[in-house]
Design an enzyme around this catalytic site. Sequence first.
Site, PDB file in Angstrom:
ATOM      1  N   LYS A  45       1.099  -1.628   0.120  1.00 30.84           N
ATOM      2  CA  LYS A  45      -0.021  -0.175   0.139  1.00 30.84           C
ATOM      3  C   LYS A  45       0.864   1.038   0.098  1.00 30.84           C
ATOM      4  O   LYS A  45       0.346   2.675  -0.388  1.00 30.84           O
ATOM      5  CB  LYS A  45      -0.800   0.222   1.286  1.00 30.84           C
ATOM      6  CG  LYS A  45      -2.252  -0.945   0.997  1.00 30.84           C
ATOM      7  CD  LYS A  45      -3.212  -0.448  -0.230  1.00 30.84           C
ATOM      8  CE  LYS A  45      -4.068  -1.274   0.018  1.00 30.84           C
ATOM      9  NZ  LYS A  45      -5.366  -1.668  -0.314  1.00 30.84           N
ATOM     10  N   SER A  67      -8.948   1.818   8.459  1.00 29.37           N
ATOM     11  CA  SER A  67      -8.830   0.692   8.996  1.00 29.37           C
ATOM     12  C   SER A  67      -7.046   0.279   9.518  1.00 29.37           C
ATOM     13  O   SER A  67      -7.185  -0.516  10.697  1.00 29.37           O
ATOM     14  CB  SER A  67      -9.602   0.295  10.407  1.00 29.37           C
ATOM     15  OG  SER A  67      -9.893  -1.256   9.184  1.00 29.37           O
ATOM     16  N   GLU A 189      -9.753 -13.937  -3.703  1.00 29.35           N
ATOM     17  CA  GLU A 189     -10.786 -12.942  -3.156  1.00 29.35           C
ATOM     18  C   GLU A 189     -11.085 -14.108  -2.398  1.00 29.35           C
ATOM     19  O   GLU A 189     -11.171 -15.282  -2.292  1.00 29.35           O
ATOM     20  CB  GLU A 189     -11.311 -12.620  -3.117  1.00 29.35           C
ATOM     21  CG  GLU A 189     -12.563 -12.805  -4.333  1.00 29.35           C
ATOM     22  CD  GLU A 189     -13.483 -12.183  -4.951  1.00 29.35           C
ATOM     23  OE1 GLU A 189     -13.820 -10.905  -4.592  1.00 29.35           O
ATOM     24  OE2 GLU A 189     -14.662 -13.183  -5.516  1.00 29.35           O
ATOM     25  N   GLY A 193     -15.635 -13.458   1.138  1.00 31.95           N
ATOM     26  CA  GLY A 193     -16.194 -11.751   0.103  1.00 31.95           C
ATOM     27  C   GLY A 193     -16.045 -11.817  -1.430  1.00 31.95           C
ATOM     28  O   GLY A 193     -15.474 -11.502  -1.601  1.00 31.95           O
ATOM     29  N   ASP A 195     -17.582 -10.947  -3.973  1.00 32.05           N
ATOM     30  CA  ASP A 195     -17.982  -9.990  -5.181  1.00 32.05           C
ATOM     31  C   ASP A 195     -16.815 -10.037  -6.280  1.00 32.05           C
ATOM     32  O   ASP A 195     -17.971  -9.296  -6.953  1.00 32.05           O
ATOM     33  CB  ASP A 195     -17.574  -8.383  -4.567  1.00 32.05           C
ATOM     34  CG  ASP A 195     -16.286  -8.240  -3.991  1.00 32.05           C
ATOM     35  OD1 ASP A 195     -15.720  -9.015  -3.365  1.00 32.05           O
ATOM     36  OD2 ASP A 195     -15.401  -7.051  -4.178  1.00 32.05           O
ATOM     37  N   SER A 290       1.507 -10.043   0.177  1.00 26.63           N
ATOM     38  CA  SER A 290       0.909  -8.101  -0.119  1.00 26.63           C
ATOM     39  C   SER A 290       1.195  -6.909   1.444  1.00 26.63           C
ATOM     40  O   SER A 290       1.431  -6.777   1.363  1.00 26.63           O
ATOM     41  CB  SER A 290      -0.259  -8.105  -1.080  1.00 26.63           C
ATOM     42  OG  SER A 290      -0.941  -8.501  -0.088  1.00 26.63           O
TER      43      SER A 290
END
Lengths: 304, 304
Positions: A45, A67, A189, A193, A195, A290
Site C-alpha cells: 500500500k 483501519s 479473494e 467476500g 464480490d 502483499s
Amino acid sequence: MVAAATVLDGVAHRTPVLTSRTLDARIGARVLMKSEHLQRVGAFKFRGAFHAISRLAPGTPVVAYSSGNHAQAVALAARLRGSPATIVMPSDAPAAKRAATEGYGATVVEYDRATGDRVAIAARVAAKSGAHLVAPFDDPDVIAGQGTAALELCADHDLDVLVVPLGGGGLLAGSLLATPDRVRTYGVEPTAGDDWVRSLAAGRRIAISQPQTVADSLATVAPGELTWPIVSARAAGVVAVTDGELVDAVRFALDRLHQVVEPGGAAGLAALLAGKVPDVAGRTVGVILSGGNIGADRLTALLR
Amino acid sequence: MVAAATVLDGVAHRTPVLTSRTLDARIGARVLMKSEHLQRVGAFKFRGAFHAISRLAPGTPVVAYSSGNHAQAVALAARLRGSPATIVMPSDAPAAKRAATEGYGATVVEYDRATGDRVAIAARVAAKSGAHLVAPFDDPDVIAGQGTAALELCADHDLDVLVVPLGGGGLLAGSLLATPDRVRTYGVEPTAGDDWVRSLAAGRRIAISQPQTVADSLATVAPGELTWPIVSARAAGVVAVTDGELVDAVRFALDRLHQVVEPGGAAGLAALLAGKVPDVAGRTVGVILSGGNIGADRLTALLR
C-alpha cells in the site's frame, strides 16, 4: 507505471523475491514470492499512497479512511512529502494500528463503525481543510503505484503466471497494467467476500454485504469503479479461497518460509497451495505476498 | 574459510541481509541482519555440515547426534553428497524434527534422554559401519563452514561490530576466523546457560549443569575444545540475555520485521534490543539471525 517506478525509486523498498524448494516441490512449479510484507509499513500500500501524494503540490494536506495498511501508508507517505495527514479510523481499530498511524504524525479522526459514515467524514475533512482524498484503490495514481511491485518482479524474471491478492482491485489492476500480456494474471479473494467472482459471472459490478473473513484487508463489498474495467478485461481469472485455506497458507509461510504474512497478504499463496490456480505445473509462477501486519497476538489467536 | 565458501557456493543459499528503519532508530545504529533462518534447513548449521561432509570421500557414511538443526543439516548435506546418514535423536524429539530428518533420507536411531548416552551410541554406530562422526561444533571443517555466513556479510559491508548467537561456539569461532580483526565480534548466550561467561571469567572452560532455557539450540553445558581457544583469544566479549529478552526479540522480529526466528536464533538481536552490546551507537552492526525452526505451535505457546 514507469513514471510511478521512477517516483518510488529510492523511497519504496525494492522488496526481495523469496523462493523455497519445499514450495516448488509441493506446487510442481517454480514459485517466485515478491515480498511486499517487507515493504515500508509492511504492505504494498505504501507504493500507491506515496505515488499519489507525490503528484500533489508539496505540503498539500491529505485525508484517507482506513483501519488498516492504507492508513499507515498514507500517514508515512504524507510525512515524507511534508503533507499534513488526517486518517479516519473506526473507534474499535486495533490500538497498535492507531498508534502506528499516529507515530507517522497523522491526525486520527474516530468514527463509530455502526453509526458513522467514514466516506462522508473524510469528505467533510476534505471540504473544510482543502485536503486531497487518497482513495484506497479507485485512483489512477494509486493503481499505478501498486503496479510497480509486479513491474519489478517482471523486470527480473520471465513469468508465465502471476497470482495476487484481490480486495478493491488496486493491486490486481496495477499488476495487469504492469505485466506483459502473455503473463496469465489471477486475483485471489476470500470466498466469504466473493464480490469479484460474482461480478465477473454477472458481467457487471455486484455489491455484497460486509464480508466476515480472517482476511480483513480483502473484505471489500464491491469491485472498484476504476479497477473493474481493467480487471474484467485483462485478468486471466479470479479465484476464491476459504478462511481455512488462508490460515493454512499463513501457517505454511511461518513454518516453512519463516515469514510472517497476514491472511489477506497470503491469499495468492493460499490459492497455489490449495491447487486452485489453473495450469501452473512446470511454469514460472510469481506470487505477491502483499502484507505482513498481523502482529503476535492476532497471529497466535489465528493459529491456536 | 575461502575454501569452505567455494565448496558452499551454489549449494548453500547466500542468504539475504535484511534491514529495518524501526530497528535502526531503536538501537541508534545501522543494523544489518544476515538471515540464516532463510538458509537451507532453516539454520546456518547447513553450512558446517555440508562443508565437513564434502571433505569426505563421496558416499562415506556419516553419523551425528542432535535433536535440532544440526540433525536436519547433516541429513540434507549427506543426501546431497550421496552419503548414508544416521542421526541419534532422543525419543522425545519433536515429531516434526524427526519427520524432517527422515524426510531427507536419514536413518534415525532413538535413545532415552534420561538413561541413554548419545555420544556412546554415535560412537557404536561409527565403529560398526565405519561412519564418520559429524560433530556439531568441535570440528575444524564445521567451524570453517559456519564462518562463511560472516564472510559473506563482511564481503558486502564494512562492519564495526558483529553479534552472533553462542551455543557450542561453532558459529562464533567461525565468524572470528572470517572477519577482519577490526570488527568487534560478540557472542550472545542465554543467562540460564552462561557457560561461556563463567569460563571467560575463570580463564578456563567451566562446565555447568544442563540449562533450562527457551533457547534450546544454545543450551550447551561447556565451551567446545576447539572453539574455546579461538573465542577466548579473539572475541570482543560474550553477553548473556534472559529468556524474557529472547522472547521480546522473537516478538520484535515477528511484529516489526515479519520474520520468524527461533529464540536461540534471535540471541544477537535480543542483546542489541536490550542494550547489552557495548558501544554500538552510530556504528554499522552486523547480527546473524541464525535459525528459524520454531514452528507455529511452539511459537504460539511462547508468545501467548
